[in-house]
Scaffold this active site. Structure first.
Site, short mmCIF file in Angstrom:
data_model
loop_
_atom_site.label_atom_id
_atom_site.label_comp_id
_atom_site.label_asym_id
_atom_site.label_seq_id
_atom_site.Cartn_x
_atom_site.Cartn_y
_atom_site.Cartn_z
N GLY A 250 45.99 -14.89 -136.43
CA GLY A 250 45.31 -13.71 -136.98
C GLY A 250 44.73 -12.86 -135.87
O GLY A 250 44.29 -13.39 -134.86
N ASP B 167 36.33 -16.86 -136.22
CA ASP B 167 35.60 -17.96 -136.87
C ASP B 167 34.79 -18.80 -135.89
O ASP B 167 33.93 -19.57 -136.30
CB ASP B 167 36.58 -18.89 -137.60
N GLU C 216 33.83 -18.28 -146.80
CA GLU C 216 34.96 -18.44 -147.73
C GLU C 216 35.36 -19.90 -147.96
O GLU C 216 35.90 -20.26 -149.00
CB GLU C 216 36.18 -17.65 -147.21
O1 F6P Z 1 41.30 -17.97 -138.92
C1 F6P Z 1 40.66 -16.76 -139.02
C2 F6P Z 1 40.65 -16.22 -140.40
O2 F6P Z 1 39.92 -15.09 -140.24
C3 F6P Z 1 40.10 -17.15 -141.50
O3 F6P Z 1 38.71 -17.12 -141.61
C4 F6P Z 1 40.78 -16.59 -142.73
O4 F6P Z 1 40.84 -17.55 -143.76
C5 F6P Z 1 42.12 -16.25 -142.20
O5 F6P Z 1 41.94 -15.86 -140.87
C6 F6P Z 1 42.81 -15.18 -143.00
O6 F6P Z 1 44.00 -14.88 -142.39
P1 F6P Z 1 45.16 -13.97 -142.97
O7 F6P Z 1 44.70 -13.38 -144.26
O8 F6P Z 1 45.36 -12.92 -141.94
O9 F6P Z 1 46.32 -14.83 -143.11
#
Ligand code: F6P
Length: 364
Positions: free
Chosen positions: A11, A142, A237
């Protein structure tokens, strides 16, 4: 001419461009090194035709203030699990790592700098074990990677979350409501914890401390009884209630390995209602706003330190390692140290004690 390949994987996160720029700026001091970047993590190398770009002074000029990554990224696939569609419409991961290493040799790549989170650094370690001259740079909003005190992008995400709570406080107070803000934090509650302290939230719910809706309602009612007719809750989350249940969404992405989080705020609202809370509640899911935008000055500085250090590790042939911030220094640690375990919020740590001291409730 020697070549170092820069890759951004997983990400995205504020500060990625500042790292890329720092690597290039540092490399410019050496006459015999060229920096190239792979488009969308290692996909640029694995695709035919190959998608790589030259990263020179012109390419990185001024990018340190920009969010995202000029190289693009993906959190799917990779050299060990290249997505291939099966006849029945499902997806499988194919190991193309040997082919990729041959391609890197063919392209004259002497070293690789892989900027990414936990999943990306697992790929770094696996490639290192196959003989690749690779260095990792930790990245995640995170802040859940161990081996480093902090990752860049985290500060910016905390700033975004804090500003969101600041705004929600005024509307909560005006309407005498409980406002719930859901922030990112799949396994670790660092963003929720820091934003709660910075903004002065009443309740902070994180994956490391399971919450009890009944205790939460008792606490909220006590607050409302005292005449303080509003409360702000920040929830990560990945937070779990004491019954262990988490909230997942169905993913519509092709060949996406992770479970989609997001929406735990709605679950919490129902749990509080079921436990007897009668006041009005509203929820806000902050989502990917936390991943975008300009990096804060601190994140730009950390990103610059990581980029310069990583290139110096290339010069020193300090491979199989990851750049890490150990206050006040930037050092190198074995990749295995970083991927061995997560950096969780410890319930008995000083920062959690600070939160308790401020009267923040964790629902336990
Ligand atoms: O790992 C980082 C993060 O921001 C998590 O907190 C989140 O669950 C995830 O990426 C979401 O990633 P994407 O929606 O881009 O797959």
């Amino acid at each position: 001419m020697k070549r170092v390949l820069v890759v951004t994987g997983g990400g995205d996160c504020p500060g990625l461009n500042a790292v890329i720029r720092a690597i290039v700026k540092r490399a410019m001091h050496e006459k015999d090194w060229e920096v190239v970047g792979s488009i969308q993590a290692f996909d640029g190398i694995l695709r035919e035709p190959t998608e790589i770009v030259i990263l020179d002074n012109k390419a990185v000029s001024g990018i340190h203030v920009r969010g995202g990554t000029i190289l693009g990224t993906t959190n799917k696939g990779g050299p060990f699990a290249w997505p291939v569609k099966n006849d029945d419409g499902t997806w499988s991961g194919v190991d193309r790592s040997d082919e990729m290493l041959r391609k890197l040799k063919h392209l004259g790549i002497d070293a690789v700098i892989n900027i990414g989170g936990d999943g990306s650094q697992r790929i770094s370690q696996a490639l290192y074990e196959k003989g690749c001259n690779i260095i990792g740079i930790p990245k995640t909003i995170d802040n859940d990677l161990s081996g480093t005190d902090f990752t860049f992008g985290f500060q910016t995400a905390v700033q975004t979350a804090t500003e969101a709570v600041d705004k929600l406080v005024t509307t909560a107070a005006s309407h005498n409501r409980v406002l719930i803000l859901e922030v990112m934090g799949r396994d670790a509650g660092w963003i929720a914890l820091h934003a709660s302290i910075a903004a002065g939230a009443e309740v902070c719910l994180i994956p490391e401390i399971p919450y009890d809706p009944v205790k939460l309602v008792k606490r909220l009612n006590e607050r409302f009884d005292k005449g303080k007719g509003f409360a702000n809750i920040v929830i990560a989350e990945g937070a779990k209630s004491v019954d262990g249940s988490m909230h997942f969404r169905e993913s519509t992405d092709k060949s996406y390995a992770n479970k989609h989080l997001g929406g735990v705020a709605y679950k919490l609202m129902k749990e509080l209602k079921d436990a007897g809370l009668e006041v009005d509640m509203r929820e806000t899911v902050l989502g990917h706003l936390q991943r975008g935008g300009m990096p804060t000055a601190n994140d730009r500085i950390l990103a610059a330190q990581f980029g310069v250090k990583a290139f110096e590790m290339v010069l020193e042939k300090d491979f199989g390692k990851m750049v890490a911030y150990h206050h006040p220094n930037v050092i190198s640690v074995p990749l295995v140290e970083a991927i061995g375990k997560y950096n969780y919020v410890l319930p008995d740590s000083d920062i959690v004690r600070t939160a308790y001291g401020l009267g923040i409730c964790f629902g336990n």
